[in-house]
Design an enzyme around this catalytic site. Structure first.
Site, PDB file in Angstrom:
ATOM      1  N   ASN A 191       0.739  -1.218  -0.098  1.00 39.06           N
ATOM      2  CA  ASN A 191       0.196   0.102   0.140  1.00 39.06           C
ATOM      3  C   ASN A 191       0.842   1.221  -0.090  1.00 39.06           C
ATOM      4  O   ASN A 191       1.297   1.595   1.104  1.00 39.06           O
ATOM      5  CB  ASN A 191      -0.951  -0.118   1.396  1.00 39.06           C
ATOM      6  CG  ASN A 191      -1.966   1.075   1.118  1.00 39.06           C
ATOM      7  OD1 ASN A 191      -1.949   1.910   0.263  1.00 39.06           O
ATOM      8  ND2 ASN A 191      -2.613   1.458   2.363  1.00 39.06           N
TER       9      ASN A 191
ATOM     10  N   LYS B 283      -0.184   4.355  -0.235  1.00 41.89           N
ATOM     11  CA  LYS B 283      -0.763   5.519   0.289  1.00 41.89           C
ATOM     12  C   LYS B 283      -0.742   6.495  -0.518  1.00 41.89           C
ATOM     13  O   LYS B 283      -0.646   6.573  -1.744  1.00 41.89           O
ATOM     14  CB  LYS B 283      -0.324   5.811   1.862  1.00 41.89           C
ATOM     15  CG  LYS B 283      -0.390   4.311   2.538  1.00 41.89           C
ATOM     16  CD  LYS B 283      -0.247   4.658   4.256  1.00 41.89           C
ATOM     17  CE  LYS B 283      -0.348   3.322   4.801  1.00 41.89           C
ATOM     18  NZ  LYS B 283      -0.351   3.218   6.410  1.00 41.89           N
TER      19      LYS B 283
ATOM     20  N   HIS C  54      -9.708   0.126   4.722  1.00 39.78           N
ATOM     21  CA  HIS C  54      -8.522   0.337   5.714  1.00 39.78           C
ATOM     22  C   HIS C  54      -8.661   1.524   6.611  1.00 39.78           C
ATOM     23  O   HIS C  54      -9.679   2.250   6.551  1.00 39.78           O
ATOM     24  CB  HIS C  54      -7.455   1.184   4.370  1.00 39.78           C
ATOM     25  CG  HIS C  54      -5.988   0.897   5.080  1.00 39.78           C
ATOM     26  ND1 HIS C  54      -5.522   2.256   5.974  1.00 39.78           N
ATOM     27  CD2 HIS C  54      -5.113   0.312   4.775  1.00 39.78           C
ATOM     28  CE1 HIS C  54      -4.340   2.141   6.246  1.00 39.78           C
ATOM     29  NE2 HIS C  54      -4.120   0.874   5.515  1.00 39.78           N
TER      30      HIS C  54
ATOM     31  N   GLU D 168      -5.134  -5.915  10.302  1.00 39.74           N
ATOM     32  CA  GLU D 168      -4.302  -4.531  10.520  1.00 39.74           C
ATOM     33  C   GLU D 168      -4.626  -4.049  11.974  1.00 39.74           C
ATOM     34  O   GLU D 168      -5.444  -3.036  12.079  1.00 39.74           O
ATOM     35  CB  GLU D 168      -4.370  -3.637   9.457  1.00 39.74           C
ATOM     36  CG  GLU D 168      -3.612  -4.144   8.055  1.00 39.74           C
ATOM     37  CD  GLU D 168      -3.694  -2.664   7.285  1.00 39.74           C
ATOM     38  OE1 GLU D 168      -2.326  -2.663   6.860  1.00 39.74           O
ATOM     39  OE2 GLU D 168      -4.343  -2.046   7.034  1.00 39.74           O
TER      40      GLU D 168
ATOM     41  N   GLY E 214       2.285   2.047  11.363  1.00 37.41           N
ATOM     42  CA  GLY E 214       2.898   2.933  11.436  1.00 37.41           C
ATOM     43  C   GLY E 214       3.881   3.159  12.781  1.00 37.41           C
ATOM     44  O   GLY E 214       4.756   4.508  12.807  1.00 37.41           O
TER      45      GLY E 214
ATOM     46  N   SER F 286       3.190  -2.316  10.653  1.00 37.98           N
ATOM     47  CA  SER F 286       4.594  -2.380  10.854  1.00 37.98           C
ATOM     48  C   SER F 286       5.260  -3.570  10.536  1.00 37.98           C
ATOM     49  O   SER F 286       6.241  -4.026  11.235  1.00 37.98           O
ATOM     50  CB  SER F 286       4.823  -2.011  12.279  1.00 37.98           C
ATOM     51  OG  SER F 286       4.386  -0.921  12.400  1.00 37.98           O
TER      52      SER F 286
END
Length: 233
Positions: free
Chosen positions: A6, A8, A92, A158, A164, A194
């Site tokens: 991803n 982003k 997401h 997730e 992150g 992560s």
């Protein structure tokens, strides 16, 4: 093994063209067997490259559940079809944080299902739900109304509290959640949060783990390649 990336809001057409060329050269020599890569770049980068390997595909990070219409600022199915996009990311946490509730996520899933698109559905809990020990109940509510038997469904767990942060969930937590999800569906199960070259080998050895959804560790092509290599260590 599925390696989903991803991007982003990262990469231009030019930078993704360079990225795709390097990744394609690596992938052509990689002993991939049943492995595949799904890249979710920004919309503007779709036309930045031609991916020749059938085991590397592009997906959309977001879409509005309509073919076209008066939806200012949105990307609809007709635009995606121009680029041959038939994989989409749904649910997401960063989209949910912008207001996409479970009802809208279900609407997007149903639209994608009707299009026979492959759907990577993201589910995950925040730190409060996690600390209270209510993760499974929370995930069950996110899955309510989703056709878990849809043959083109992939589910990515997730945990929001790990995204992150540089710290993935502990193996025993991932194992517990993937076990729970495996009792709900036969869809491939990914882990995201992560994921990097240091922890991917451990993550991919967890029962029921069919791959990973990678964020920042996929933004630089060499980092993503190193991660893929490390998964086989």
């Amino acid at each position: 093994m599925i390696f989903a990336a991803n991007f982003k809001s990262n990469h231009s057409r030019a930078s993704f063209k360079e990225y795709a060329g390097i990744l394609g050269d690596f992938w052509s020599e990689f002993d991939k067997k049943d492995d595949e890569i799904i890249i979710f770049p920004p919309f503007s980068a779709f036309c930045g490259c031609a991916l020749k390997d059938k085991k590397i595909s592009l997906g959309a990070q977001n879409f509005y559940p309509a073919n076209n219409g008066a939806f200012t600022g949105e990307i609809c199915a007709d635009m995606l079809s121009e680029f041959g996009i038939n994989s989409v990311l749904v649910g997401h946490s960063e989209r949910r944080a912008l207001g996409e509730d479970d009802e809208f996520v279900r609407a997007k899933f149903e639209f994608a299902k009707a299009k026979l698109w492959r759907v990577v559905l993201c589910v995950g809990e925040d730190d409060i739900v996690h600390m209270n020990g209510n993760t499974c109940e929370f995930l069950e509510s996110q899955l309510e109304g989703i056709d878990l038997a849809y043959e083109k469904l992939i589910i990515a767990y997730e945990p929001i509290w790990a995204i992150g942060t540089g710290k993935s969930a502990k193996p025993e937590i991932i194992a517990e959640i993937l076990e729970f999800l495996s009792l709900k569906t036969k869809a491939p199960l990914l882990y995201g949060g992560s994921v990097n070259a240091s922890n991917i080998a451990m993550i991919t050895q967890i029962p029921h783990c069919a791959g990973v959804l990678v964020g920042s560790a996929s933004w630089q092509v060499q980092s993503f390649i190193d991660l893929i290599k490390a998964s086989k260590a």
